[in-house]
Design a protein around this motif. Structure first.
Motif, PDB file in Angstrom:
ATOM      1  N   ALA A 128       0.829  -1.208   0.000  1.00 51.35           N
ATOM      2  CA  ALA A 128       0.000   0.000   0.000  1.00 51.35           C
ATOM      3  C   ALA A 128       0.862   1.256   0.000  1.00 51.35           C
ATOM      4  CB  ALA A 128      -0.949  -0.016   1.203  1.00 51.35           C
ATOM      5  N   ALA A 129       1.968   1.225   0.748  1.00 52.10           N
ATOM      6  CA  ALA A 129       2.854   2.400   0.800  1.00 52.10           C
ATOM      7  C   ALA A 129       3.480   2.676  -0.567  1.00 52.10           C
ATOM      8  CB  ALA A 129       3.954   2.186   1.845  1.00 52.10           C
ATOM      9  N   VAL A 130       3.855   1.637  -1.277  1.00 53.71           N
ATOM     10  CA  VAL A 130       4.444   1.814  -2.609  1.00 53.71           C
ATOM     11  C   VAL A 130       3.389   2.378  -3.578  1.00 53.71           C
ATOM     12  CG1 VAL A 130       5.411   0.591  -4.592  1.00 53.71           C
ATOM     13  CG2 VAL A 130       6.241   0.092  -2.291  1.00 53.71           C
ATOM     14  N   LEU A 131       2.159   1.890  -3.463  1.00 54.59           N
ATOM     15  CA  LEU A 131       1.092   2.345  -4.359  1.00 54.59           C
ATOM     16  C   LEU A 131       0.578   3.737  -3.997  1.00 54.59           C
ATOM     17  CD1 LEU A 131      -0.960  -0.949  -4.723  1.00 54.59           C
ATOM     18  CD2 LEU A 131       0.595   0.084  -6.397  1.00 54.59           C
ATOM     19  N   ALA A 132       0.698   4.101  -2.719  1.00 56.16           N
ATOM     20  CA  ALA A 132       0.187   5.405  -2.279  1.00 56.16           C
ATOM     21  C   ALA A 132       1.069   6.501  -2.807  1.00 56.16           C
ATOM     22  CB  ALA A 132       0.105   5.451  -0.758  1.00 56.16           C
TER      23      ALA A 132
END
Length: 128
Positions: free
Chosen positions: A124-128
Motif C-alpha cells: 500500500a505504501a508503494v502504491l500510495a
C-alpha cells in the motif's frame, strides 16, 4: 520521488524491519538464551518496553505522514488501505501485548496476521 511518499515508504520499511527483526531474531534468541520461562519473560518485557518507545514514535510519524499525504493529495484507495492496515496492526499489537501478559506466549495467529498485514502495508505504501 516527492518528500512525503518517500518518507512514507521509508517509515513503513523501518516499521516492518523492526517487526521482522524482533519476530525472527530476538524472540528465537531469547528462547535459546533463557530456557527458564520466568527469566525469559522478564527479559522480553524489558526489551518490549524499549521497543515500544521507538516503535510508538515511528508509528505516530507514519500515521502523521499518511494523514498528510491524504490531506495534500487526496485519500486514494491505496492510502485508505494503508491507513486501515495501520489500524489493524495497532489492534493486533495491542492484542499481542495483552495476551502476552496472560499466557506463556501469544498465539501464533496474531504474529502471522501481523506479518501478513505488514506485507500489505508495504504494498500500500508503494502504491500510495
Amino acid at each position: 520521488m516527492d518528500l512525503l511518499p518517500g518518507l512514507n515508504i521509508l517509515l513503513v520499511g523501518m516499521w516492518v524491519g523492526m517487526y521482522l527483526f524482533t519476530t525472527f531474531v530476538v524472540s528465537p534468541a531469547f528462547t535459546e538464551l533463557f530456557p527458564d520461562h520466568a527469566t525469559r519473560t522478564g527479559h522480553r518485557r524489558a526489551v518490549g518496553r524499549h521497543y515500544a518507545r521507538v516503535n510508538g514514535v515511528l508509528t505516530a510519524a507514519l500515521f502523521a505522514v499518511v494523514l498528510a499525504l491524504g490531506l495534500t493529495s487526496g485519500f486514494r484507495p491505496a492510502l485508505g488501505l494503508e491507513l486501515g492496515l495501520l489500524v489493524l496492526i495497532g489492534a493486533l499489537v495491542a492484542l499481542h501485548v495483552r495476551r502476552g501478559q496472560v499466557e506463556t506466549r501469544p498465539p501464533a495467529w496474531i504474529t502471522n496476521l501481523t506479518l501478513a498485514a505488514s506485507v500489505g502495508l508495504c504494498g500500500a505504501a508503494v502504491l500510495a
